[in-house]
Every structure is written in structure tokens, then in C-alpha cells.
Design a protein around this motif. Structure first.
Motif, PDB file in Angstrom:
ATOM      1  N   GLY A  56       6.051   3.848  -6.556  1.00  0.00           N
ATOM      2  CA  GLY A  56       5.186   4.580  -5.643  1.00  0.00           C
ATOM      3  C   GLY A  56       4.707   3.692  -4.515  1.00  0.00           C
ATOM      4  O   GLY A  56       4.952   2.478  -4.512  1.00  0.00           O
ATOM      5  N   ASP A  57       4.006   4.273  -3.555  1.00  0.00           N
ATOM      6  CA  ASP A  57       3.541   3.505  -2.406  1.00  0.00           C
ATOM      7  C   ASP A  57       2.619   2.365  -2.821  1.00  0.00           C
ATOM      8  O   ASP A  57       2.679   1.261  -2.276  1.00  0.00           O
TER       9      ASP A  57
ATOM     10  N   ARG B 115       1.325  14.139  -3.269  1.00  0.00           N
ATOM     11  CA  ARG B 115       1.022  14.411  -4.666  1.00  0.00           C
ATOM     12  C   ARG B 115       0.061  15.595  -4.718  1.00  0.00           C
ATOM     13  O   ARG B 115      -1.152  15.454  -4.547  1.00  0.00           O
ATOM     14  N   ALA B 116       0.606  16.765  -4.959  1.00  0.00           N
ATOM     15  CA  ALA B 116      -0.193  17.987  -4.858  1.00  0.00           C
ATOM     16  C   ALA B 116      -1.212  18.116  -5.974  1.00  0.00           C
ATOM     17  O   ALA B 116      -2.268  18.727  -5.795  1.00  0.00           O
ATOM     18  N   GLY B 117      -0.911  17.578  -7.129  1.00  0.00           N
ATOM     19  CA  GLY B 117      -1.818  17.691  -8.265  1.00  0.00           C
ATOM     20  C   GLY B 117      -2.583  16.412  -8.515  1.00  0.00           C
ATOM     21  O   GLY B 117      -2.633  15.500  -7.685  1.00  0.00           O
TER      22      GLY B 117
ATOM     23  N   ASN C 184       3.582   9.269  -1.837  1.00  0.00           N
ATOM     24  CA  ASN C 184       2.906  10.559  -2.000  1.00  0.00           C
ATOM     25  C   ASN C 184       1.444  10.485  -1.560  1.00  0.00           C
ATOM     26  O   ASN C 184       0.635  11.327  -1.925  1.00  0.00           O
ATOM     27  N   GLN C 185       1.119   9.457  -0.796  1.00  0.00           N
ATOM     28  CA  GLN C 185      -0.166   9.271  -0.108  1.00  0.00           C
ATOM     29  C   GLN C 185      -1.286   8.741  -0.997  1.00  0.00           C
ATOM     30  O   GLN C 185      -2.275   8.222  -0.480  1.00  0.00           O
ATOM     31  N   TRP C 186      -1.156   8.837  -2.315  1.00  0.00           N
ATOM     32  CA  TRP C 186      -2.245   8.409  -3.184  1.00  0.00           C
ATOM     33  C   TRP C 186      -1.722   7.643  -4.392  1.00  0.00           C
ATOM     34  O   TRP C 186      -0.798   8.087  -5.072  1.00  0.00           O
TER      35      TRP C 186
ATOM     36  N   THR D 170      -6.628   5.757  -4.795  1.00  0.00           N
ATOM     37  CA  THR D 170      -6.521   4.820  -3.668  1.00  0.00           C
ATOM     38  C   THR D 170      -5.524   5.335  -2.641  1.00  0.00           C
ATOM     39  O   THR D 170      -4.358   5.548  -2.959  1.00  0.00           O
ATOM     40  N   PHE D 171      -5.979   5.506  -1.409  1.00  0.00           N
ATOM     41  CA  PHE D 171      -5.136   6.023  -0.340  1.00  0.00           C
ATOM     42  C   PHE D 171      -4.045   5.022   0.027  1.00  0.00           C
ATOM     43  O   PHE D 171      -4.232   3.804  -0.088  1.00  0.00           O
ATOM     44  N   GLN D 172      -2.899   5.528   0.481  1.00  0.00           N
ATOM     45  CA  GLN D 172      -1.736   4.669   0.733  1.00  0.00           C
ATOM     46  C   GLN D 172      -1.992   3.553   1.744  1.00  0.00           C
ATOM     47  O   GLN D 172      -1.300   2.536   1.738  1.00  0.00           O
TER      48      GLN D 172
END
Length: 413
Positions: A213-214, A309-311, A243-245, A249-251
Motif C-alpha cells: 500500500g501507499d 479505500r471505500a470502507g 488507496n489514500q489511507w 494516516t493520509f497518504q
């Protein structure tokens, strides 16, 4: 000497918090069909611009446009759509099963289904994936992996193929090219690069595909893997799912604010792409391009898949505590399932009636498999893998001291 200004650190912040709408302008999107497609033997330096733009194929009307539009038989795309729908149906039902205490823990890939399922349709038998816990689509896209064995692993019951030795969702399936999932961050990249190097040393034809992941790009293993992949031109695809998160923690904390994660590949001499991960056709095209490079001894490719990441991060997470509750509804790259369905309808290869029937059939399949799995036990009834199995698969031939311990356990049971 004049007095200088006070020094200060920059601490990145997400562009949206609970109660406020997220500003997704930070994504720097390209229009569908706008980004060029280099030849498969392009030098890594010739992909520099592709690390900052965004490979997209499907436009707002569902048309496949531009140089990355893949040659794909409609039946292959129908298979991809069913795989995404199956993955989402599986996730939804397993989330409910966790809330019912039938399994202890679960992680969904809601909103990210196109990436793993599209990639799976490009890989060949014998290739090896080194996934994280959010790539269940790699397995669910295959016809030779049953829902029953996946659910039994989640329940750690008597039919669990891993005998209760892994956390739920940490599948391991050699025959499907699915390496044992590690909860440690970024180990997947160094393992994939090493496996790919071994394949090349043996003169084999199989390639590796690593997944992180990021957030894991901040780990030292990520950078070590890039160095070895570049130096030895390892036959590997390095997938960064942005997926931005990373949990809460934000990417941007991992370094995605002023640059892209794909740019790290170019900086290490690796061909790199930044791709719309919610565009199934773009996933298919980019995966094919990277796989052909690996199979042709042209070296590794790093792909940053831009998605959302929608969920929740997992069933232990409450995303409403750190981000707007309606973020996914505003995500500019949309939902991968309706996007591919729209494209298939536009070419006459799908219908709303077929979509609804497929949805119902898949949900029924998942429910049937869940009921069958429960016959072998679940966390709710405490009927899980027997303790005696801990002695198995440790040694090729069980030594005497373990045999005695197993007998002692049996006598005390």
C-alpha cells in the motif's frame, strides 16, 4: 549577519476531515485517453512523464479511448466484471459474518476490486504474487479457488487449509501463485524481487508480482527492493496500491503530497506508471504492458494504482473518526463495477437484467459456501482447528520428542 527566520517542519494534513468535504484536486488527474503509451521496450527514463500523469481508458460515457485501450474479448471483460462483483459480494457477507462473531477479523477491498481482479487475468499459471491482505481479488478471479476453502481459512475451522496458523484473510495458496501473506509492511516487495531473481537465475519463464500500500513505501524494505530490482533487472511487477489511507494516516504522510509514488520507481531506474485503479480496462492494459516487459527480460515495472479505500481499514477500524463519511461518493474516479458495466452495456455485451441476476446468483453462492463452511466449525461455536495440528508440518519426519508431546496432549484431552 542578519537574523534568519525561524525554522519549522511541514506536517501534511488530509484535505478533508469529519464534517468537511474532501478536496480531491490533489490527485492531479488526466483525461481518459490523454496519456501516451510507450513501446514495451522503452527505457525507464522514457516513462518519467507517465509517473506523474494518469493512465485512463474509460471516459465518462463508458467508451474505451486512447492508446492504452486494450484489445479485449467481451467475454474476458464479462469475466472481469463477474470477478469484481463476486469479490464485493464475498466481502459484504464476510463482514456480516464477523459482526456475528463467526470469524474474528476481516478486511474488505471495497472500491479496489478492479486492481487485483484485472491483474489476475493477465498473470499466467506458475507466476507468483506476493500480496497484502487486500488482494483477495487475485484468488476470487480464479476458477480453481473455491469459496469454501477461503471461508474455512477465515473461520480457522477443521477444514482450514492453513490449520488455524494464520490470521483471517492472510491466505496462502501455492497452486494459485498466492504467497503466504505477511502482516509486516513492505516485506512483499523484497520477497517478490528475490523470487523473480531466482526465477531468472534458473532460466525459468515465471514472473513475480509484489503488492504493497501507499503507506508501506515509507519502509526501508521498499527502497531495498527497488535497488535490487533495478540492478539485476528482476522480472517483477511492483504494485503500489494508493488507496489514500494507511489505517487513519493520509497518504501524504508517506510522501505522496508533493510527488507521486510512481516517481520513486523512475528515480531508481525502473519503468513506472501511474494508473487509474478504478478503470478495469486501464488495469488490464497496464498489467499486460508490465508483464510483457518482465517476460521479455526488459526489467521491472512499478505501477501506482490510484484508487480509494471505500470502507474501513478493517473490522477494527471506524473511518468516520478521521475522514468524511461520504468521501467515496465524491471520489472523482468513481466505482470500478458500474464503470465496467457501463462500458459492456455500451458495446451490447451486458444488460441491467443480467447484472441483477448475476448479483443475485453470486450472493447465493457466497451464502451457500458460508453455510457449508459452518458445518466444520466457526469462531462462534468454538469448533476450530484441533490443537494437535500444531505438531504437523514442522519437520519432514516428526522427531520423538514431538510425538511424545502430541501423545501427552491427546491423553490430557
Amino acid at each position: 549577519m542578519s537574523q534568519g527566520v525561524s525554522l519549522r517542519l511541514h506536517v501534511p494534513e488530509p484535505t478533508g476531515r469529519p464534517g468537511h468535504e474532501t478536496d480531491f484536486s490533489y490527485l492531479h488527474l488526466s483525461r481518459a485517453g490523454e496519456v501516451r503509451k510507450p513501446p514495451v521496450d522503452a527505457s525507464p527514463a522514457d516513462t518519467s512523464d507517465l509517473a506523474y500523469t494518469l493512465v485512463r481508458v474509460l471516459d465518462d460515457e463508458g467508451r474505451a479511448v486512447g492508446p492504452w485501450a486494450p484489445e479485449a474479448d467481451p467475454e474476458l471483460l464479462r469475466r472481469g466484471l463477474r470477478a469484481m462483483m463476486k469479490t464485493r459480494a464475498f466481502d459484504a457477507r464476510m463482514l456480516i459474518a464477523q459482526r456475528q462473531k463467526k470469524i474474528s477479523f476481516y478486511i474488505q477491498c471495497l472500491g479496489e476490486e478492479a486492481i487485483a481482479t484485472g491483474h489476475a487475468l493477465v498473470l499466467q499459471q506458475g507466476d507468483m504474487c506476493f500480496p497484502t491482505y487486500r488482494q483477495q481479488g487475485l484468488l476470487l478471479a480464479r476458477d480453481d479457488v473455491t469459496l469454501l476453502e477461503l471461508i474455512c481459512e477465515l473461520m480457522s475451522n477443521e477444514r482450514d487449509p492453513l490449520k488455524g496458523r494464520q490470521l483471517p484473510v492472510c491466505y496462502s495458496m501455492k497452486r494459485a501463485g498466492f504467497f503466504s501473506i505477511s502482516g509486516n509492511l513492505a516485506t512483499q516487495f523484497i520477497q517478490a524481487v528475490g523470487w523473480g531473481m531466482a526465477s531468472a537465475i534458473k532460466g525459468d519463464t515465471r514472473i513475480a508480482s509484489g503488492w504493497i500500500g501507499d503507506g508501506a513505501t515509507a519502509e526501508s524494505d521498499f527502497h531495498t527492493a527497488l535497488t535490487f530490482a533495478h540492478v539485476y533487472r528482476a522480472p517483477v511487477i511492483l504494485n503500489v496500491v494508493n488507496n489514500q489511507w494507511a489505517i487513519s494516516t493520509f497518504q501524504a504522510i508517506a510522501g505522496g503530497e508533493a510527488t507521486t509514488f510512481a516517481a520513486r520507481g523512475v528515480g531508481c531506474g525502473i519503468a513506472s506508471l501511474r494508473v487509474d485503479g478504478n478503470d478495469f480496462l486501464a488495469v488490464l492494459a497496464a498489467s499486460r504492458w508490465a508483464a510483457e516487459r518482465a517476460r521479455s527480460n526488459l526489467g521491472p515495472t512499478l505501477i501506482e494504482w490510484v484508487t480509494y479505500r471505500a470502507g474501513a481499514h478493517s473490522t477494527s477500524d471506524d473511518p468516520s473518526r478521521y475522514r468524511p463519511a461520504d468521501d467515496w461518493a465524491h471520489f472523482p474516479l468513481g466505482d470500478p463495477i458500474p464503470r465496467l458495466a457501463q462500458h459492456l452495456r455500451s458495446i451490447g455485451a451486458w444488460s441491467q437484467q443480467e447484472h441483477e441476476q448475476t448479483q443475485a446468483d453470486l450472493e447465493a453462492q457466497v451464502n451457500t459456501a458460508l453455510k457449508e463452511a459452518e458445518r466444520f466449525g466457526s469462531m462462534a461455536d468454538g469448533h476450530v482447528a484441533g490443537a494437535a495440528t500444531m505438531f504437523e508440518d514442522v519437520y519432514k519426519e516428526m522427531p520423538e520428542h514431538l510425538k511424545r508431546q502430541r501423545e501427552q496432549l491427546a491423553s490430557e484431552g
